[in-house]
Motif scaffolding. Structure first.
Motif, PDB file in Angstrom:
ATOM      1  N   TYR A 220       0.824  -1.207   0.000  1.00  9.49           N
ATOM      2  CA  TYR A 220       0.000   0.000   0.000  1.00  9.49           C
ATOM      3  C   TYR A 220       0.864   1.265   0.000  1.00  9.49           C
ATOM      4  N   TYR A 221       1.941   1.236   0.775  1.00 13.41           N
ATOM      5  CA  TYR A 221       2.813   2.410   0.873  1.00 13.41           C
ATOM      6  C   TYR A 221       4.130   2.183   0.133  1.00 13.41           C
ATOM      7  N   GLU A 222       4.080   1.460  -0.977  1.00 14.29           N
ATOM      8  CA  GLU A 222       5.275   1.172  -1.765  1.00 14.29           C
ATOM      9  C   GLU A 222       5.985   2.456  -2.195  1.00 14.29           C
ATOM     10  N   ASP A 223       5.235   3.445  -2.637  1.00 18.71           N
ATOM     11  CA  ASP A 223       5.860   4.689  -3.116  1.00 18.71           C
ATOM     12  C   ASP A 223       6.613   5.406  -1.996  1.00 18.71           C
ATOM     13  N   GLY A 425     -11.909   1.479   4.118  1.00 21.07           N
ATOM     14  CA  GLY A 425     -10.899   2.502   3.877  1.00 21.07           C
ATOM     15  C   GLY A 425      -9.566   2.209   4.521  1.00 21.07           C
ATOM     16  N   ILE A 426      -9.396   0.998   5.080  1.00 23.05           N
ATOM     17  CA  ILE A 426      -8.124   0.654   5.713  1.00 23.05           C
ATOM     18  C   ILE A 426      -7.006   0.682   4.685  1.00 23.05           C
ATOM     19  N   ASP A 427      -5.798   1.019   5.129  1.00 21.83           N
ATOM     20  CA  ASP A 427      -4.684   1.215   4.218  1.00 21.83           C
ATOM     21  C   ASP A 427      -3.923  -0.078   3.925  1.00 21.83           C
ATOM     22  N   ARG A 487     -12.521   5.899  10.078  1.00 24.44           N
ATOM     23  CA  ARG A 487     -11.749   5.178   9.069  1.00 24.44           C
ATOM     24  C   ARG A 487     -10.622   4.401   9.749  1.00 24.44           C
ATOM     25  N   PRO A 488     -10.682   3.075   9.749  1.00 29.51           N
ATOM     26  CA  PRO A 488      -9.586   2.299  10.337  1.00 29.51           C
ATOM     27  C   PRO A 488      -8.307   2.490   9.523  1.00 29.51           C
ATOM     28  N   HIS A 489      -7.179   2.623  10.216  1.00 33.11           N
ATOM     29  CA  HIS A 489      -5.912   2.763   9.493  1.00 33.11           C
ATOM     30  C   HIS A 489      -4.759   2.233  10.332  1.00 33.11           C
ATOM     31  N   LEU A 490      -3.695   1.851   9.635  1.00 35.72           N
ATOM     32  CA  LEU A 490      -2.499   1.292  10.255  1.00 35.72           C
ATOM     33  C   LEU A 490      -1.341   2.277  10.308  1.00 35.72           C
ATOM     34  N   LEU A 491      -1.374   3.307   9.485  1.00 28.90           N
ATOM     35  CA  LEU A 491      -0.281   4.285   9.451  1.00 28.90           C
ATOM     36  C   LEU A 491      -0.468   5.325  10.540  1.00 28.90           C
TER      37      LEU A 491
END
Length: 660
Positions: A220-223, A425-427, A487-491
């Motif tokens: 997801y955060y490759e960039d 919407g999870i990342d 919005r659940p998120h991991l970052l």
């Protein structure tokens, strides 16, 4: 006589004419040579003066080569700055054919010296690669050399002038399967990856990169994680051999990422699900931060980094417990009775129930004109109840009636606003949408019309309704926040190690997902959930007895297979995979909740048996460590403690199995 006559008839030579003719021809030839010389000189001037810059660039392109340099991948940490994804040196053995005194003999000698796992086919492939590339380019003999092999080679390197050890950075996951479904993994770039990179205009940035994110945060955060490639400007000879380095542009390292996950809670979740199929997600309902997200069973991502073998991957694919599936975001489950507080919100807002509603719950519910009986979980019924007791005792008949009167259209509309059937919407990309059924969905899927009996089952979270555990957690987070979207998120944040770019955060969502007529409706639904834990008939009162914090929750028991109209559920008579799933959702504290946990345990019976105690254990651990920082040494000791307990548990199970 004849010859004499012929000589007399030949005309005399005209020497003047021949000299003039020769002179003309000489002038023409000279002019032609002059013209050719002028053309050559003009072309030379054109090339050397007018097109000097152009051809100098072309010459430099042949003489100078740009060698791309891969950036170091960003690291991944938990919220306590404990490293979860590291870059470690990978030692590989290479040999330059033109410097080797005998390539085959050197490879065989290195195999014996370093005890390399090479067979005749492997050696043949190495030799084939050396034949189809330039002799001054190195050929890889072996990768993943350990420290002992590196040391042995260093002592004996003088015997192999063409061989050398190269160190490259490779991804390493120190906690193996503990964070797999959240972090994901990196693996070798394949054709599909190249196609996507080219379509996005990023292919040049991967010229020196071998790996790319394949799952989870890594993808997801490759960039952010990859960074920007650099290059070396080197001078080469006519054969392409490097002579010297002219310039160096260093690569820009990728961003370091800090997750919202607390590694201690993640280890606790793994420990609680040891030997079980299920999932746990814990989050902060105020801002959507994921504190723990574990799916059991899991798998070790490190083999994917080095290049997983077909046999290893085949074992994962054929495993009946499906470890590759992230049960938090991809598992489709009937949400069962955990959705009853959400149904209360719908009923209140649609004026189908209110705080004065009185309902008599018998042993079953019947629709008008139908002989089919929708049974309650308690075979003798519950008697008179209001909306609060209906949630507390999880009375099925109350919600059968509510769903029947509401209809599927209203139920679907409200549950969509709670996030059912939609992306959370999870990342991470690995997320299923579940299914919030509608009339049109059934018509399209089964070619049959929706019937009222379908709606009745939906009232207790069964039937065609499926959701992911994360959708269920998010829906209850919206409930705790009075309808505000979560919005659940991991970052937690991404940090540029060079300090050039500002940190990247995910701000909390302030939009209203579900507006209601009266804000007190939210309090009513939460009060019912608090009675589940604290009421005299609450289904979670035993699991949460004597907590040091105030907690509210809701249990759910989801049937996997249907049973006959007059039959009773008998777990012992069913295959394990046909037994009920247990679910539990809980939040704490009652006022202004700061933590929410959702648990599903597959095929282990009612929620009170395993799911509720598991949720209690997670909340206990959260409040135990909430204000306590954690270091790597402490986490390592905690992991060893859990592993010792799990080994003891496995041993006791084995002894019990042998007895039986």
């Amino acid at each position: 006589m004849f010859f004499l006559s012929s000589r007399r008839l030949r005309p005399p030579r005209n020497n003047d004419f021949e000299r003039r003719l020769f002179k003309k021809r000489l002038i023409v030839a000279f002019l032609f040579m002059v013209m050719l010389s002028l053309v050559l000189l003009g072309n030379l001037a054109y090339l050397q003066v007018i097109c000097y810059s152009k051809y100098q660039t072309r010459a430099n392109d042949n003489r100078i080569k740009l060698v791309p340099q891969a950036p170091s991948r960003g690291l991944i940490y938990d919220r306590n700055h404990i490293i979860l994804a590291d870059n470690r040196p990978l030692f590989s053995l290479e040999i330059v054919p033109e410097n080797s005194r005998g390539l085959r003999d050197d490879i065989a000698a290195l195999k014996d010296l370093l005890k390399l796992e090479l067979d005749d086919d492997d050696i043949a492939k190495i030799l084939d690669r050396s034949r189809y590339q330039r002799k001054f380019l190195p050929v890889t003999i072996a990768e993943n050399l350990n420290e002992i092999q590196v040391a042995v080679f260093a002592v004996n390197q003088y015997r192999f002038p063409g061989a050398r050890i190269e160190a490259k950075l490779k991804r390493y996951y120190p906690y193996s399967e503990t964070f797999t479904h959240a972090i994901g993994y990196v693996a070798r770039i394949n054709h599909d990856d190249l196609t996507q990179l080219e379509a996005r205009g990023k292919l040049n940035n991967y010229a020196a990169t071998n790996d790319i994110g394949k799952q989870g945060i890594e993808k997801y955060y490759e960039d952010l994680l990859h960074g920007i490639s650099g290059y070396r400007e080197v001078e080469v000879d006519s054969r392409g051999r490097e002579i010297r380095t002219l310039n160096l542009v260093s690569p820009t390292p990728g961003n370091d990422i800090t997750l919202t996950i607390d590694a201690r809670l993640q280890l606790k979740a793994q420990h609680l699900l040891h030997g079980k199929r299920g999932a746990i997600v814990m989050m902060n309902p105020r801002n959507g931060e994921i504190l723990a997200m574990f799916s059991s069973p899991a798998y070790d991502p490190n083999p994917f980094v080095r290049g997983i073998k077909s046999r290893e991957y085949g074992a994962l694919l054929s495993n009946p417990d499906r470890p590759l599936i992230n049960r938090v975001t991809q598992g489709g489950y009937s949400p069962a009775s955990t959705v009853k507080p959400l149904m209360i919100i719908m009923g209140l807002n649609e004026d189908l129930v209110n705080t004065s509603t009185r309902f008599f719950g018998g042993p079953f519910f019947q629709m008008p004109g139908s002989s089919h009986k929708f049974r309650d979980w308690r075979k003798w019924g519950h008697g008179w109840m209001d909306i609060f007791r209906a949630v507390e005792i999880s009375a099925d008949t109350f919600f059968y009636d509510l769903a029947f009167r509401a209809g599927i259209d209203r139920i679907s509309r409200y549950m969509n606003q709670f996030g059912m059937g939609k992306s959370t919407g999870i990342d991470i990309y690995e997320e299923s949408l579940g299914n919030m059924p509608t009339k049109s969905w059934k018509k399209k899927r089964f070619k049959r019309d929706w019937v009222p009996g379908d709606t009745v089952s939906i009232g207790i979270g069964q039937g065609y309704w499926t959701s992911t555990l994360l959708q269920l957690a998010r829906a209850h987070a919206i409930l705790t926040q009075n309808g505000r979207n979560v919005r659940p998120h991991l970052l937690q944040f991404a940090r540029d190690p060079t300090g050039v770019s500002p940190n990247i955060y995910i701000p909390p969502d302030s939009a209203i997902a579900l507006p209601v007529k009266d804000s007190r409706y939210w309090d009513y639904a939460r009060t019912g959930m608090c009675l589940v834990i604290n009421g005299p008939e609450g289904t979670g009162r035993r699991a949460f007895a004597h907590t040091s914090y105030s907690v509210c929750g809701k249990s759910g028991t989801a049937q996997i297979v249907g049973i006959k109209q007059d039959a009773r559920y008998n777990a012992g008579a069913l295959r394990e995979t046909h037994r009920d799933n247990g679910l539990f959702v809980a939040f704490a504290n009652k006022e202004d909740p700061e933590v929410l946990v959702a648990v599903i345990v597959e095929n282990m019976g009612g929620a009170g048996k395993v799911a509720a105690p598991t949720a209690r254990a997670m909340l206990d651990e959260y409040f135990r460590i909430r204000d306590t920082p954690c270091g790597a040494d402490e986490l390592r000791a905690l992991k060893e403690q859990y592993q010792a307990e799990e080994e003891q548990e496995d041993l006791e199970k084995m002894k019990e199995k042998r007895k039986n």
